[in-house]
Design a protein around this motif. Structure first.
Motif, PDB file in Angstrom:
ATOM      1  N   ASP A  29       0.811  -1.226   0.000  1.00  0.00           N
ATOM      2  CA  ASP A  29       0.000   0.000   0.000  1.00  0.00           C
ATOM      3  C   ASP A  29       0.846   1.278   0.000  1.00  0.00           C
ATOM      4  OD1 ASP A  29       0.806   0.583   2.646  1.00  0.00           O
ATOM      5  OD2 ASP A  29      -1.026  -0.221   3.523  1.00  0.00           O
ATOM      6  N   ASP A 132      -8.285  -1.053  -1.787  1.00  0.00           N
ATOM      7  CA  ASP A 132      -8.167  -2.172  -0.851  1.00  0.00           C
ATOM      8  C   ASP A 132      -9.328  -3.146  -1.007  1.00  0.00           C
ATOM      9  OD1 ASP A 132      -5.761  -1.312   0.299  1.00  0.00           O
ATOM     10  OD2 ASP A 132      -6.819   0.024   1.673  1.00  0.00           O
ATOM     11  N   ARG A 170      -2.322  -2.877  -7.063  1.00  0.00           N
ATOM     12  CA  ARG A 170      -2.937  -1.820  -6.274  1.00  0.00           C
ATOM     13  C   ARG A 170      -2.940  -0.491  -7.032  1.00  0.00           C
ATOM     14  NH1 ARG A 170      -3.140   1.822  -2.150  1.00  0.00           N
ATOM     15  NH2 ARG A 170      -4.487   1.202  -0.425  1.00  0.00           N
TER      16      ARG A 170
END
Length: 217
Positions: A29, A132, A170
């Protein structure tokens, strides 16, 4: 960025996988950026564990290509490496292709419904720009096939290869480039519902390989 301050992430002693997952997720992340030094004392303070599980987690992350360690020197977050990412992508695509090919003849209504539900959550997360939750929905979608395929080597290999793709995934899930995967997933569901194992497997392979072209797995 600096190591996060302690805030009770875990209320119980961490298992090896908990430590690994926490550090891995912080790399994925962007909490720990490429090239950032990972210091054992700071990680110990953050996660509330001893050095042993930290070192074990860092060794796993090194094997996964997410960190680089030099004996007697620093452990750093690995830079994004296109060649390594492509290699991992090819392995992940092959494993998911195999999982689908093996699983489709075994799928029932419950599994097909789970695929549709997971893709719905995936689409909703993308619409709300929640990377997420999009990752979680995508994982849930592909996990249906992995669980049903009956080959225990598939998840073992994916556990090794998939983390390296997470940072790329991501980033894509944070953009509009991932929207095509909702349609791709729907086609995989359609083919699986028809019992077309070969067609669903090839569609899954193409879905994962499209990641490098600006799409998602």
């Amino acid at each position: 960025m600096p190591t996060p301050a302690p805030h009770g992430i875990h209320k119980r002693p961490l298992l090896r996988d908990d430590v690994y997952n926490s550090i891995r997720d912080a790399i994925v992340d962007g909490t720990f950026g490429p090239g950032e030094r990972l210091k054992d004392p700071e990680l110990e303070q953050w996660l509330g564990v001893s050095r042993t599980p930290i070192r074990e987690a860092l060794l796993r992350l090194e094997r996964a290509g997410l960190v680089k360690a030099t004996p007697g020197r620093a452990t750093i977050v690995a830079p994004l490496d296109p060649a390594s990412t492509v290699s991992a992508q090819q392995v992940v695509a092959a494993m998911h292709e195999l999982a689908v090919r093996l699983a489709v003849p075994l799928l029932g209504r419950e599994q097909l419904a789970a695929l549709t539900e997971a893709n719905g959550r995936f689409a909703h997360a993308l619409e709300h720009d929640d990377a997420d939750l999009a990752l979680a929905g995508d994982d849930a979608f592909h996990a249906v096939f992995v669980r049903a395929c009956g080959n225990d080597m598939v998840p073992a290999v994916l556990d090794q290869a998939l983390p390296l793709l997470r940072r790329v995934e991501r980033r894509r899930f944070s953009s509009h480039a991932a929207r095509h995967s909702v349609t791709a997933h729907a086609e995989i569901i359609r083919l699986a519902g028809l019992g077309d194992a070969e067609g669903a497997a090839l569609a899954t392979r193409n879905n994962w390989l499209s990641l490098g072209a600006g799409e998602q797995g």
